[in-house]
Design an enzyme around this catalytic site. Structure first.
Site, PDB file in Angstrom:
ATOM      1  N   ASP A   1      12.623 -28.863 -47.109  1.00 20.00           N
ATOM      2  CA  ASP A   1      11.725 -29.744 -46.873  1.00 20.00           C
ATOM      3  C   ASP A   1       9.882 -29.238 -47.201  1.00 20.00           C
ATOM      4  OD1 ASP A   1      10.118 -30.692 -44.777  1.00 20.00           O
ATOM      5  OD2 ASP A   1      10.867 -30.514 -43.319  1.00 20.00           O
TER       6      ASP A   1
ATOM      7  N   ASP B   1       5.808 -34.716 -48.469  1.00 20.24           N
ATOM      8  CA  ASP B   1       6.827 -34.224 -47.163  1.00 20.24           C
ATOM      9  C   ASP B   1       8.264 -34.747 -47.869  1.00 20.24           C
ATOM     10  OD1 ASP B   1       8.581 -33.123 -45.027  1.00 20.24           O
ATOM     11  OD2 ASP B   1       7.482 -34.748 -43.187  1.00 20.24           O
TER      12      ASP B   1
END
Length: 497
Positions: free
Chosen positions: A276, A101
């Site tokens: 992201d 992430d």
């Protein structure tokens, strides 16, 4: 579950992982797989991810060849939404499935995996910690041990053992934890991220990592994460690089935003954007998302505040704009927004940025944000020399396309071929998303449901307006995260293996 709530649930996606064979001996791959849709985890995860991440600091492994400094980890794909892989912690390593992430910086795994492990208790340092999300929080304690990612072993890595995961997001998720690839500036406890230690311990030749996400639902390999470089077979041409503007998230300045061939005008002067890998969708200001939904025929939730603005204040806003009042002053002159010193205040949506300083907000004005959206829409139409009546009618239509707080917007699957392209401008280069790329499908035949890949996220200045370029964007565009040169790069993907 009715259609409205099913569509709401479709907008967030969770993850799963397993090992896939590498296509060459020089790379370590993390692979992605397709799974049946879990509507409960999708809905819960979307709230936690988009509403709380930005502003509140709180995703089968194959060995690389001995003479290579590039590690490729095959990824697995859960519904084109999230991509995860396997890591090991301790000696012998216990396996955990994690999201890689770029929107967070901590490594956390559930402590329940360590209940019967002497090694876990030996390495526990006892300091407590927590990470807060909209739907709850995880809490636990910091520990230190070796972390294995592929054939790389990061020594003495500090991570979080989560002892409490009350949120439905984590209860029904397909993954165990998260391995953050963001910057230390947003690391809970200011702990050193795994990636920093990879670089600092000389485990990679170049301070670069890159993602390829395979959006082919029938493909065996879901994608790959490469540490130390890039895999050239997964992109075409050259990458367009743009410098980072703020460390913490991988944030940069984005230019104009187009629907079809028409500029929205909203980001003509620049907008902040974040890449992201842990967010499934494309999230952006409600003002623009509503315009996209209108253009593609998505059915959003009617905003009564927005319709009130059009019916009661529409002509006043029009007159103020025509008379030359600056757009950023129109709503305050109309008495719908107020000014706190030099700071313009709008808080229709209580964003994560406001929650970061909870208790210090100067107040809430639901009609203020609706007014600001109407000003943007009207000014854009004024440039196109629309009449007042037609402009007010257009703005009223946009009000009906504002997404619900969950951001869901369903569309007719039969209309995809007639929908416009959506274009992001990055460093004066157009990055186009076709309808097939920004519309998400699930189910088959008459049970097929299509939803918009765009979600609403309102972050006020100075941090916003803010775009979150998640998996919907990273799917078509191979993404390089260049830690050494503080930049990110994008190139068109090449999916053939």
């Amino acid at each position: 579950m009715d259609k409205k709530h099913l569509c709401a649930a479709l907008l967030l996606w969770a993850i799963t992982c397993s090992a896939l064979p590498a296509s060459s001996g020089d790379l370590l791959r993390i692979g992605l797989k397709k799974h049946r849709l879990d509507v409960n985890s999708i809905k819960a995860a979307r709230v936690a991810k988009l509403q709380d991440r930005y502003g509140k600091h709180v995703n089968g492994i194959e060995k690389k060849s001995s003479d290579s400094d590039i590690d490729i980890v095959p990824l697995k794909n859960y519904l084109d939404a999230q991509y995860y892989g396997e890591i090991g912690i301790g000696s012998p390593p216990q396996k955990f499935k994690v999201i890689f992430d770029t929107g967070s910086s901590n490594l956390w795994v559930p402590s329940s995996k360590c209940y019967f492990s002497i090694a876990c208790w030996i390495h526990r340092d006892g300091e407590s910690c927590s990470i807060r999300y909209e739907t709850g929080s995880i809490s636990g304690h910091f520990s230190m041990d070796n972390v294995q990612v592929g054939d790389l072993v990061v020594k003495d890595q500090v991570f979080i053992e989560a002892t409490r995961e009350p949120s439905i997001t984590f209860i029904v998720a397909k993954f165990d934890g998260i391995l953050g690839l963001g910057f230390q500036e947003i690391s809970v406890g200011n702990t050193t991220p795994v990636w920093y230690n990879m670089v600092g311990q000389g485990l990679v030749k170049e301070p670069v990592f890159s993602f390829w996400f395979n959006r082919d639902a029938n493909a065996k390999e879901g994608g790959e994460l490469v540490f130390g470089g890039v895999d050239p077979k997964h992109f075409k041409g050259n990458h367009t690089y743009v410098p980072l503007t703020q460390k913490g998230y991988w944030q940069f300045n984005m230019g104009d935003f187009l629907i079809g061939n028409t500029s929205t005008g909203y980001c003509a002067g620049g907008c902040a954007a974040i890449v992201d890998s842990g967010t499934s969708l494309l999230a952006g200001p409600t003002t623009i998302v509503a315009q996209i939904n209108h253009a593609i025929g998505a059915e959003g939730i009617v905003s009564m505040e927005c319709k009130t603005i059009v019916s009661q204040y529409g002509e006043m806003i029009w007159d103020l704009l025509v008379s030359g009042v600056r757009p950023d002053q129109v709503c305050s002159q109309a008495g719908l927004c107020f000014v706190d010193g030099a700071q313009h205040v709008s808080s229709n949506i209580k964003t994560v940025v406001e929650r970061e300083t909870e208790g210090s907000s100067v107040g809430e004005a639901p009609l203020c944000t609706a007014c600001e959206m109407a000003v943007v829409w009207m000014q854009n139409q004024l440039k196109q020399e629309g009449t007042k009546e037609k402009v007010l009618e257009y703005v009223n239509q946009l009000c009906e396309k504002i997404p619900s707080p969950m951001g869901e917007s369903a569309i007719d699957c039969n209309n995809i071929s007639s929908m416009p392209d959506i274009t992001f401008t990055i460093k004066d280069k157009a990055f186009v998303l076709t309808p097939e790329q920004y519309i998400l499908k699930t189910g088959e035949g008459v049970a097929t449901i299509c939803v918009s890949g765009f979600a609403a996220l309102d972050v006020p200045p100075p941090r916003g307006p803010l775009w979150i370029l998640g998996d919907v964007f990273m799917g078509p565009y191979h993404t390089v995260f260049d830690y050494g040169k503080s930049q990110v790069g994008f190139a068109e993907v090449h999916n053939s293996l």
